[in-house]
Design a protein around this motif. Structure first.
Motif, PDB file in Angstrom:
ATOM      1  N   ALA A 380       0.848  -1.193   0.000  1.00  0.00           N
ATOM      2  CA  ALA A 380       0.000   0.000   0.000  1.00  0.00           C
ATOM      3  C   ALA A 380       0.881   1.239   0.000  1.00  0.00           C
ATOM      4  N   GLY A 381       0.629   2.130  -0.951  1.00  0.00           N
ATOM      5  CA  GLY A 381       1.417   3.350  -1.013  1.00  0.00           C
ATOM      6  C   GLY A 381       0.828   4.339  -1.990  1.00  0.00           C
ATOM      7  N   ILE A 382       1.688   5.189  -2.537  1.00  0.00           N
ATOM      8  CA  ILE A 382       1.232   6.254  -3.419  1.00  0.00           C
ATOM      9  C   ILE A 382       0.844   5.753  -4.796  1.00  0.00           C
ATOM     10  N   VAL A 383       1.392   4.624  -5.234  1.00  0.00           N
ATOM     11  CA  VAL A 383       1.134   4.111  -6.576  1.00  0.00           C
ATOM     12  C   VAL A 383      -0.276   3.525  -6.643  1.00  0.00           C
ATOM     13  N   GLY A 384      -1.046   3.954  -7.633  1.00  0.00           N
ATOM     14  CA  GLY A 384      -2.424   3.499  -7.757  1.00  0.00           C
ATOM     15  C   GLY A 384      -2.545   2.038  -8.094  1.00  0.00           C
ATOM     16  N   GLY A 385      -1.617   1.529  -8.906  1.00  0.00           N
ATOM     17  CA  GLY A 385      -1.630   0.121  -9.279  1.00  0.00           C
ATOM     18  C   GLY A 385      -0.518  -0.164 -10.262  1.00  0.00           C
ATOM     19  N   MET A 386       0.441  -0.995  -9.877  1.00  0.00           N
ATOM     20  CA  MET A 386       1.557  -1.329 -10.755  1.00  0.00           C
ATOM     21  C   MET A 386       2.119  -2.680 -10.347  1.00  0.00           C
ATOM     22  N   GLU A 387       2.543  -3.429 -11.363  1.00  0.00           N
ATOM     23  CA  GLU A 387       2.947  -4.805 -11.162  1.00  0.00           C
ATOM     24  C   GLU A 387       4.423  -5.037 -11.420  1.00  0.00           C
ATOM     25  N   TYR A 388       5.008  -5.927 -10.625  1.00  0.00           N
ATOM     26  CA  TYR A 388       6.359  -6.423 -10.824  1.00  0.00           C
ATOM     27  C   TYR A 388       6.369  -7.893 -10.404  1.00  0.00           C
ATOM     28  N   PRO A 389       7.374  -8.660 -10.782  1.00  0.00           N
ATOM     29  CA  PRO A 389       7.371 -10.081 -10.429  1.00  0.00           C
ATOM     30  C   PRO A 389       7.276 -10.300  -8.922  1.00  0.00           C
ATOM     31  N   GLY A 390       6.218 -10.973  -8.495  1.00  0.00           N
ATOM     32  CA  GLY A 390       6.079 -11.336  -7.099  1.00  0.00           C
ATOM     33  C   GLY A 390       5.719 -10.214  -6.158  1.00  0.00           C
ATOM     34  N   CYS A 394      -0.259  -1.038  -4.831  1.00  0.00           N
ATOM     35  CA  CYS A 394      -1.659  -0.634  -4.964  1.00  0.00           C
ATOM     36  C   CYS A 394      -1.935   0.546  -4.036  1.00  0.00           C
ATOM     37  N   SER A 395      -2.946   1.317  -4.380  1.00  0.00           N
ATOM     38  CA  SER A 395      -3.228   2.541  -3.640  1.00  0.00           C
ATOM     39  C   SER A 395      -3.551   2.265  -2.177  1.00  0.00           C
ATOM     40  N   SER A 396      -2.934   3.036  -1.316  1.00  0.00           N
ATOM     41  CA  SER A 396      -3.203   2.901   0.120  1.00  0.00           C
ATOM     42  C   SER A 396      -4.628   3.348   0.458  1.00  0.00           C
ATOM     43  N   ARG A 397      -5.279   4.048  -0.475  1.00  0.00           N
ATOM     44  CA  ARG A 397      -6.645   4.521  -0.239  1.00  0.00           C
ATOM     45  C   ARG A 397      -7.703   3.542  -0.741  1.00  0.00           C
ATOM     46  N   ALA A 398      -7.285   2.468  -1.402  1.00  0.00           N
ATOM     47  CA  ALA A 398      -8.248   1.516  -1.968  1.00  0.00           C
ATOM     48  C   ALA A 398      -8.979   0.762  -0.859  1.00  0.00           C
ATOM     49  N   THR A 399     -10.271   0.531  -1.076  1.00  0.00           N
ATOM     50  CA  THR A 399     -11.098  -0.193  -0.121  1.00  0.00           C
ATOM     51  C   THR A 399     -12.045  -1.132  -0.860  1.00  0.00           C
ATOM     52  N   ARG A 400     -12.604  -2.072  -0.146  1.00  0.00           N
ATOM     53  CA  ARG A 400     -13.659  -2.978  -0.595  1.00  0.00           C
ATOM     54  C   ARG A 400     -13.398  -3.514  -2.008  1.00  0.00           C
ATOM     55  N   ASN A 401     -14.415  -3.361  -2.900  1.00  0.00           N
ATOM     56  CA  ASN A 401     -14.275  -3.921  -4.247  1.00  0.00           C
ATOM     57  C   ASN A 401     -13.183  -3.219  -5.043  1.00  0.00           C
ATOM     58  N   GLY A 402     -12.871  -1.973  -4.688  1.00  0.00           N
ATOM     59  CA  GLY A 402     -11.776  -1.277  -5.358  1.00  0.00           C
ATOM     60  C   GLY A 402     -10.441  -1.918  -5.049  1.00  0.00           C
ATOM     61  N   LEU A 403     -10.241  -2.319  -3.809  1.00  0.00           N
ATOM     62  CA  LEU A 403      -8.990  -2.974  -3.430  1.00  0.00           C
ATOM     63  C   LEU A 403      -8.922  -4.376  -4.043  1.00  0.00           C
ATOM     64  N   TRP A 404     -10.045  -5.101  -4.015  1.00  0.00           N
ATOM     65  CA  TRP A 404     -10.046  -6.400  -4.700  1.00  0.00           C
ATOM     66  C   TRP A 404      -9.701  -6.212  -6.175  1.00  0.00           C
ATOM     67  N   GLY A 405     -10.333  -5.239  -6.820  1.00  0.00           N
ATOM     68  CA  GLY A 405     -10.139  -5.048  -8.253  1.00  0.00           C
ATOM     69  C   GLY A 405      -8.700  -4.747  -8.622  1.00  0.00           C
ATOM     70  N   VAL A 406      -8.052  -3.840  -7.896  1.00  0.00           N
ATOM     71  CA  VAL A 406      -6.677  -3.477  -8.251  1.00  0.00           C
ATOM     72  C   VAL A 406      -5.712  -4.593  -7.869  1.00  0.00           C
ATOM     73  N   THR A 407      -5.953  -5.270  -6.751  1.00  0.00           N
ATOM     74  CA  THR A 407      -5.092  -6.390  -6.350  1.00  0.00           C
ATOM     75  C   THR A 407      -5.187  -7.522  -7.365  1.00  0.00           C
ATOM     76  N   ASN A 408      -6.403  -7.862  -7.738  1.00  0.00           N
ATOM     77  CA  ASN A 408      -6.643  -8.917  -8.722  1.00  0.00           C
ATOM     78  C   ASN A 408      -5.968  -8.571 -10.044  1.00  0.00           C
ATOM     79  N   HIS A 409      -6.109  -7.322 -10.471  1.00  0.00           N
ATOM     80  CA  HIS A 409      -5.519  -6.926 -11.758  1.00  0.00           C
ATOM     81  C   HIS A 409      -3.999  -6.977 -11.705  1.00  0.00           C
ATOM     82  N   GLU A 410      -3.412  -6.375 -10.689  1.00  0.00           N
ATOM     83  CA  GLU A 410      -1.951  -6.304 -10.658  1.00  0.00           C
ATOM     84  C   GLU A 410      -1.319  -7.686 -10.498  1.00  0.00           C
TER      85      GLU A 410
END
Length: 651
Positions: A380-390, A394-410
């Motif tokens: 959780a931090g300033i980056v809204g959503g970005m992926e790297y190996p392993g 994801c955004s520290s402000r994400a909650t509920r379905n928004g957090l699921w959505g960005v976690t699932n995507h990344e």
């Protein structure tokens, strides 16, 4: 009870009515849609015609050993990297190219120069002036280091070799000493954020990395401008991060020295988490920022990530830290974990993050290919959503379905492009689009469909987005794609295209088998779009050139219509003659629903081949009573630009 019929051939299909063509005002041309020449080249021994790596497929290798230090007072990273580069190509190489992505943060960079005055997602904010400070570049030969001849051009470095690097296994080694300041906002890919208990550092693109040399473009040296992502070689990366006292460091791969950096209690909790399907706290909210939860001196955290194209890491005194076991096919295990500040805690927010990580990774491992890293870290931090190996940010402000959505995507990106190593800088749809597609499947699977439909796209709304006046083709270089179109061109339209292949063209079983085959054939290799197209066609046993041409290569629209319904010999008990048309350039297989006055409802499905004869197709339907309505695409699964002509009703 509905009567469902499927008529593909035989007596129920009649000849096309050529006289109806003039009435359709169609722009469709079957000769263009089904043109015989689509692929730019024939297969060879490197990339076979069936879309698989050929018997002489090769790719080069880059292994890294990195020692870096985080300075949380000056907000900087310094270190050195030893790179071992192996040339498996059939060509001798007289120089090598590296990527210096941090140079995008220099005020002299092309990325800054190419940013509009209005700013945007990729803008260098607050007039931050950063980039690499390269202290030295040396060649290592026989244990000795000598200065290397090199040139830095924007976000790239060329190192000229004193003698050619031999083909088919020749190796060269060099060391680079470097440093850079960490921006607060790193073009939505890295950065730092201040929290109640300290700064959160999300560090990526943090060491010079080899450009890919392949048999398609030779050296791939497109500059880093922000919107285009990455194309990287595979190898093993050993790295150590020396962080100030109190910091927790998480990163790609395996933590090699937990006994040296974790307290005894944290080691016990780590072991508990490794055997628990429920989230276990490694560092609680009460312990975050407390000296009691870490040693009072700087520590060096050591990691190793094998067969990887990159690594990233994060560090903070502010982290809450939790973890749980990931169950993988074949009885294998991995460890899901999350780090986040107290501001992000709670069961409606990051308190469920590790559950989300575990859920999506377990699904993708079963559906496509087993997860390949010993840990999976959500930061959780300033980056809204970005992926790297392993590891993902994801955004520290994400909650509920928004957090699921960005976690699932990344974390979906760990399959595209971390496992299937496509060229993101040219073809973002091969990772973003494919990932968007599988995200929808994971949405339906997680926790009995808790977030099913989280990213569902209404086909009618999709049509206006995909085919609007400002639309661009999927096959557009990302840095050329207008920012307002990036979501459509790179994510939603290619993702929807795979959904059409699965549900409307090939069927779920055949598509899933072909898609899984593609992933397994190109795991840890570098496919091109043509390799993907060939691979799906060969595995599915279907010529799909018409679909690739219209959906991916061009901006062709879909407009299916019912144009006429008539009783055969004016007697509906003898059946009905139904005429349909494709009015735009991209045809589709057609499902048609027919309702009769007696209450019977039937469906038929016609293959795309009916459109090989022209824009209009007439067929006979075995009705027994007056037809009262005919609808093409009755379930509204196709992004048709004009739904008004999809339905015919009896006068």
């Amino acid at each position: 009870m509905n009567l469902v019929t499927r008529l593909f051939a035989g007596a129920c299909l009649s000849a096309i009515s050529l006289g109806a063509v003039a009435q359709t005002n169609s722009v469709y041309d079957q000769h263009e849609t089904f043109a015989p020449l689509f692929y730019p080249a024939f297969g060879d021994e490197v990339r076979a015609a069936d879309g698989t790596p050929g018997p002489r497929y090769w790719q080069n290798r880059a292994d890294y050993k990195i020692e870096a230090t985080l300075d949380d007072q000056a907000h900087g990273v310094s270190g050195n990297v030893v790179i071992t580069y192996t040339n498996n190509s059939p060509q001798n190489l007289s120089f090598v190219w590296l990527q210096l992505d941090q140079n995008i943060y220099s005020q002299e960079s092309r990325g800054v120069a190419a940013t509009a005055t209005t700013g945007g997602r990729w803008a260098n904010r607050k007039a931050f002036d950063g980039g690499y400070n390269i202290a030295s570049v040396t060649l290592i030969q026989d244990g000795k280091e000598t200065p290397a001849s090199y040139t830095v051009t924007d976000t790239r470095m060329q190192i000229r070799l004193p003698k050619e690097l031999k083909a088919k296994g020749g190796a060269v080694q060099f060391r680079i000493h470097y440093a850079f300041p960490v921006p607060e906002y790193g073009t939505d890919r890295m950065g730092r954020q201040e929290s109640k208990n300290g700064w959160i550092y999300e560090i990526a693109q943090w060491f010079p990395r080899l450009c890919v040399y392949d048999n398609v473009n030779g050296w791939n040296t497109l500059p880093y401008l922000g919107q285009g992502e990455f194309y990287l070689e595979y190898g093993d990366i050993n790295y150590s991060i020396t962080a100030p006292a109190g910091h927790v460091v998480v990163g790609s791969g395996e933590l090699l020295n937990p006994k040296e950096v974790l307290t005894a209690e944290q080691q016990k909790r780590w072991n508990d988490a490794s055997n628990s399907d429920k989230t276990v706290m490694l560092r609680t909210a009460a312990e975050a920022g407390s000296a009691k939860s870490a040693t009072g001196k700087p520590l060096t955290w050591k990691f190793k990530c094998t067969n990887t194209r990159d690594v990233a890491w994060a560090a903070s005194k502010a982290f809450i830290w939790d973890a749980a076991k990931i169950n993988l096919p074949g009885g294998k295990k991995s460890l899901a974990m999350s780090v986040y500040p107290v501001e992000s805690d709670g069961n409606n927010a990051w308190g469920r993050s590790t559950e989300y990580v575990k859920g999506c990774i377990e699904f993708y491992s079963k559906y496509l290919y087993p997860y390949t890293y010993p840990m999976a870290v959500n930061v959780a931090g300033i980056v809204g959503g970005m992926e790297y190996p392993g590891i993902v940010f994801c955004s520290s402000r994400a909650t509920r379905n928004g957090l699921w959505g960005v976690t699932n995507h990344e974390f979906g990106h760990n399959w595209f492009p971390m496992i299937v190593g496509s060229d993101e800088r040219r073809f973002p749809w091969m990772d973003e689009g494919f990932n968007t597609f599988i995200n929808g499947l994971a949405d339906a699977d997680f926790n009995n469909g808790e977030y099913n439909g989280n990213r569902a796209i209404n086909p009618e709304m999709a049509a206006s987005s995909f085919f609007g006046d400002r639309a661009e083709a999927i096959l557009t270089v990302p840095d050329v794609t207008q920012q307002y179109n990036l979501g459509t061109v790179a994510y939603y339209k290619p993702g929807f295209g795979l959904k059409l292949l699965r549900e409307n063209i090939l069927g779920k079983e055949r598509f899933d088998s072909a898609f899984r085959y593609y992933v397994h054939q190109w795991a840890f290799k570098h496919p091109t779009p043509w390799d993907f197209f060939h691979c799906i066609e060969n595995a599915a046993g279907e010529n799909l050139e018409w679909f690739w041409r219209g959906w991916f290569m061009n901006k062709w629209k879909i407009d299916l219509a019912v144009t006429d319904v008539a009783a055969i010999q004016n007697d509906p008990s003898k059946g009905s003659s139904i005429t349909i048309a494709t009015l735009e350039k991209l045809p589709m297989p057609v499902t048609i629903e027919v309702k009769e006055a007696n209450g019977k409802t039937g469906r038929i499905t016609l293959p795309v081949e009916v459109w090989q004869h022209g824009a209009v197709w007439k067929f006979n339907y075995a009705s027994t009573d007056k037809v009262v309505s005919v609808v093409v695409d009755p379930d509204k699964t196709i992004p048709d630009v004009n739904l008004k002509n999809n339905t015919w009703t009896a006068p």
